[in-house]
Enzyme design. Structure first.
Site, PDB file in Angstrom:
ATOM      1  N   VAL A 117       0.870  -1.182   0.000  1.00  0.00           N
ATOM      2  CA  VAL A 117       0.000   0.000   0.000  1.00  0.00           C
ATOM      3  C   VAL A 117       0.902   1.224   0.000  1.00  0.00           C
ATOM      4  CG1 VAL A 117      -1.826   1.269   1.183  1.00  0.00           C
ATOM      5  CG2 VAL A 117      -1.744  -1.228   1.332  1.00  0.00           C
ATOM      6  N   ASP A 118       0.766   2.031  -1.035  1.00  0.00           N
ATOM      7  CA  ASP A 118       1.571   3.247  -1.158  1.00  0.00           C
ATOM      8  C   ASP A 118       0.639   4.438  -0.952  1.00  0.00           C
ATOM      9  OD1 ASP A 118       3.434   5.163  -1.760  1.00  0.00           O
ATOM     10  OD2 ASP A 118       3.860   4.465  -3.771  1.00  0.00           O
TER      11      ASP A 118
HETATM   12  P1  IMP Z   1      -1.037   2.836  -4.538  1.00  0.00           P
HETATM   13  O1  IMP Z   1      -2.275   2.756  -5.349  1.00  0.00           O
HETATM   14  O2  IMP Z   1      -0.316   4.152  -4.658  1.00  0.00           O
HETATM   15  O3  IMP Z   1      -1.220   2.418  -3.097  1.00  0.00           O
HETATM   16  O4  IMP Z   1       0.003   1.862  -5.212  1.00  0.00           O
HETATM   17  C1  IMP Z   1      -0.018   0.501  -5.001  1.00  0.00           C
HETATM   18  C2  IMP Z   1       0.691  -0.215  -6.136  1.00  0.00           C
HETATM   19  O5  IMP Z   1       1.826   0.535  -6.607  1.00  0.00           O
HETATM   20  C3  IMP Z   1       1.244  -1.519  -5.622  1.00  0.00           C
HETATM   21  O6  IMP Z   1       0.321  -2.565  -5.820  1.00  0.00           O
HETATM   22  C4  IMP Z   1       2.485  -1.695  -6.457  1.00  0.00           C
HETATM   23  O7  IMP Z   1       2.178  -2.353  -7.675  1.00  0.00           O
HETATM   24  C5  IMP Z   1       2.955  -0.289  -6.761  1.00  0.00           C
HETATM   25  N1  IMP Z   1       3.996   0.145  -5.816  1.00  0.00           N
HETATM   26  C6  IMP Z   1       3.882   1.101  -4.864  1.00  0.00           C
HETATM   27  N2  IMP Z   1       5.037   1.246  -4.186  1.00  0.00           N
HETATM   28  C7  IMP Z   1       5.907   0.354  -4.731  1.00  0.00           C
HETATM   29  C8  IMP Z   1       7.296   0.010  -4.464  1.00  0.00           C
HETATM   30  O8  IMP Z   1       7.981   0.518  -3.556  1.00  0.00           O
HETATM   31  N3  IMP Z   1       7.820  -0.964  -5.257  1.00  0.00           N
HETATM   32  C9  IMP Z   1       7.128  -1.583  -6.255  1.00  0.00           C
HETATM   33  N4  IMP Z   1       5.842  -1.305  -6.523  1.00  0.00           N
HETATM   34  C10 IMP Z   1       5.250  -0.328  -5.777  1.00  0.00           C
END
Ligand code: IMP
Ligand code: MG
Length: 189
Positions: A117-118
Site C-alpha cells: 500500500v503506497d
Molecule cells: P497505490 O495505489 O499508490 O497504493 O500503489 C499501489 C501499487 O503501486 C502496488 O500494488 C504496487 O504495484 C505499486 N507500488 C507502490 N510502491 C511500490 C514500491 O515501492 N515498489 C514496487 N511497486 C510499488
C-alpha cells in the site's frame, strides 16, 4: 546467497543482472516468519464462513501463494487485475478491473491481498467496487504498508511489515516488470 544484511555489491546476485540494490529490507527468513504469523492470524479471524482469498495481480502472486499455505482452514483463491489510468495531474486517479473474478462474491468473506500500500489509491477504488458485490465481509491483507498519511480510506486488517519510504522490489514487487522473482525484498539504488 551469503550476505542477506547490509549492502549488496553489484553482481553479487545473478538475478539482478548487474543492477545494485541499496540494501535488503526484508530477507527470506524474516518474510517466512511473518507470513506464517499472518496465516495464523487469518485462520483465527475466520472461525466460520466461506473465505475467498482474492489476490491483486501481479504483485501479490508470490505472497499469496506462500500465505494460503499458512492458513489452516478451508478457503478458495481467485485473482483480479486492476488497471490505473490516472495521470499525475489527476489526484483521484481511475482504477478499473481488467479481470473480474469468476467466483461469486456475494455472501463470502473476502480477503483482498495486495503486495504494497503506497498512496492507497488502488485499494480505495477496489474496495468500493468489491463492496458493491455484497460480500459478508471485506478485509485487506497487505504484505507491506508505507503508512502514507491520508492515503488509504480503509482499515488494513492484516499487514506484514511497515515499509520504508523507498522503492522496493522482490517477492512479487517489480520495477518495470523486473525483479519480481527475488526471494527477498530490497530497495533499489
Ligand atoms: P497505490 O495505489 O499508490 O497504493 O500503489 C499501489 C501499487 O503501486 C502496488 O500494488 C504496487 O504495484 C505499486 N507500488 C507502490 N510502491 C511500490 C514500491 O515501492 N515498489 C514496487 N511497486 C510499488
Ligand atoms: Mg507494480
Amino acid at each position: 546467497m551469503s550476505a542477506t544484511i547490509g549492502a549488496l555489491e553489484t553482481g553479487s546476485d545473478p538475478r539482478l543482472s548487474g543492477r545494485a540494490v541499496k540494501r535488503i529490507a526484508f530477507d527470506e527468513a524474516a518474510i517466512a516468519r511473518r507470513v506464517s504469523e499472518l496465516g495464523s492470524e487469518i485462520t483465527a479471524a475466520y472461525p466460520d464462513g466461506d473465505l475467498l482469498v482474492l489476490g491483486l495481480l501481479k504483485g501479490s502472486f508470490i505472497f499469496l501463494s506462500d500465505l494460503v499455505r499458512e492458513i489452516t482452514r478451508p478457503l478458495q483463491v481467485d485473482f483480479l487485475v486492476a488497471s490505473s489510468y490516472g495521470d499525475a495531474t489527476e489526484s483521484s486517479g481511475t482504477v478499473s478491473l481488467v479481470y473480474d473474478p469468476e467466483t461469486e462474491l456475494e455472501g463470502k468473506d473476502i480477503l483482498l491481498v495486495e503486495d504494497i500500500v503506497d498512496s492507497g489509491r488502488t485499494l480505495n477504488r477496489l474496495m468500493a467496487v468489491l463492496s458493491e458485490r455484497k460480500p459478508r465481509s471485506l478485509e485487506i491483507c497487505a504484505l507491506l504498508h508505507k503508512r502514507i498519511v491520508e492515503g488509504l480510506h480503509y482499515d488494513t486488517k492484516f499487514v506484514g511489515f511497515d515499509a520504508p519510504h523507498e522503492f522496493l522490489v522482490g517477492y512479487g514487487l517489480d520495477h518495470a516488470e523486473n525483479f519480481r522473482h527475488l526471494p527477498y525484498i530490497a530497495s533499489l539504488q
